[in-house]
Design an enzyme around this catalytic site. Structure first.
Site, short mmCIF file in Angstrom:
data_model
loop_
_atom_site.label_atom_id
_atom_site.label_comp_id
_atom_site.label_asym_id
_atom_site.label_seq_id
_atom_site.Cartn_x
_atom_site.Cartn_y
_atom_site.Cartn_z
N GLY A 29 -14.53 9.47 22.41
CA GLY A 29 -14.48 9.09 21.00
C GLY A 29 -15.43 7.95 20.70
CG LEU A 31 -17.29 11.02 18.45
CD1 LEU A 31 -17.11 12.38 17.75
CD2 LEU A 31 -17.55 11.23 19.93
CG HIS A 35 -20.67 10.67 21.48
ND1 HIS A 35 -20.46 9.38 21.08
CD2 HIS A 35 -20.26 10.74 22.77
CE1 HIS A 35 -19.92 8.69 22.08
NE2 HIS A 35 -19.81 9.49 23.11
#
Ligand code: PAF
Length: 280
Positions: A29, A31, A35
């Site tokens: 996560g 992000l 990503h």
């Protein structure tokens, strides 16, 4: 958004049965553009893409930033959707580890070097959770950033050693305009630290320049160049600066073939790592 192992496995089995290829993008996560680039590439190359968001406790040492690790599920869901993700697997800790695992996956040798010296349990934590994600996902192409280069080498080896039906794909590091590699941990930098952070990338570039432009083949000279480039900025506490073989991560006596320059340093609250490839 799916939060159980059984549901995500079943959903991907259905897709494969209907002849679709599956892409996997494991993340913790927080992000960022790095990503999103992995997700975009997976979406281009696979029919169905699942991204995972799980802050894996197994890969954090006792004094590391597990509790403080940035979490932003709402923004992450939007980022993933915009990047073309079809399924987001977001298990709670007790869904991933319903019972405390007694099994650990260790990729010997590769895990002990560099990052492993200051984070001795880190790669076993990474290899264990990624093996679990591979088992849950099944046959797929899995996308990881080259930013965590040692992690990529460890995961490739693990997938190969354990014969997972997974093609591990490394993707180029995304950088800010000033060269700083995108990382969720950049959020720990103060504005002042952020201005000096790109020096880490400059140290790698200086190392690569002496290999490429000056023909240096002595690894000690390259490592000295990297250290000296970082040294004028006293806020960096250097952990290591090395030039290694791109596959075995050992320092060769004479530089040849596919190489990787690796660097890690603490800057304020953040521990930053970066790397660059060079072939001679
Ligand atoms: O690179 C990461 O974000 C993590 O180490 C990974 C691969 C998702 C495993 O938790």
């Amino acid at each position: 958004v799916i939060d159980t192992i059984a549901d995500v496995s079943a959903a991907l089995d259905v897709e494969r049965k209907e002849g679709r290829t599956v892409g996997l993008v494991p993340t913790m996560g927080a992000l960022h553009r790095g990503h999103a680039a992995l997700m975009g590439r997976a979406a281009d190359e696979c029919d169905i893409v699942v991204a995972t968001i799980f802050v894996n406790p197994l890969q954090f040492g006792a004094n590391e930033d597990l509790a403080a690790y940035p979490r932003s599920l709402e923004a992450d869901t939007e980022t993933a959707q915009r990047a073309g993700i079809d399924l987001l697997f977001v298990p709670a800790s007790n869904a991933m580890y319903a019972t405390a695992p007694l099994t650990s996956v260790t990729v010997d040798d590769l895990s002990r070097r560099w990052e492993g010296e200051s984070r001795p349990t880190h790669f076993a934590g990474v290899a264990t959770v990624v093996a679990k994600l591979f088992a849950i996902t099944g046959r797929c192409r899995a996308y990881f950033g080259e930013k965590d280069y040692q992690q990529l080498v460890v995961i490739r080896r693990m997938a190969n050693d354990l014969s997972f039906p997974v093609e591990v794909i490394g993707c180029a590091t995304e950088r800010d305009d000033d060269g700083l590699a995108m990382s969720s941990r950049n959020a720990y930098l103060t504005p002042d630290e952020r201005t000096v952070a790109p020096r880490l990338h400059q140290a790698l570039q200086a190392g690569r320049r002496v290999i490429q432009d000056d023909g240096v083949r002595d690894p000690d000279l390259v490592m000295k160049t990297m250290r000296e480039t970082l040294a004028p900025e006293p806020r960096f506490a250097l952990d290591y600066a090395a030039v290694v073989g791109a596959h075995d991560l050992t320092v060769p006596p004479v530089l040849a073939g596919e190489l990787r320059l690796l660097i890690a340093a603490r800057l304020g609250r953040a521990r930053l790592i970066d790397n660059l490839g060079v072939t001679v």
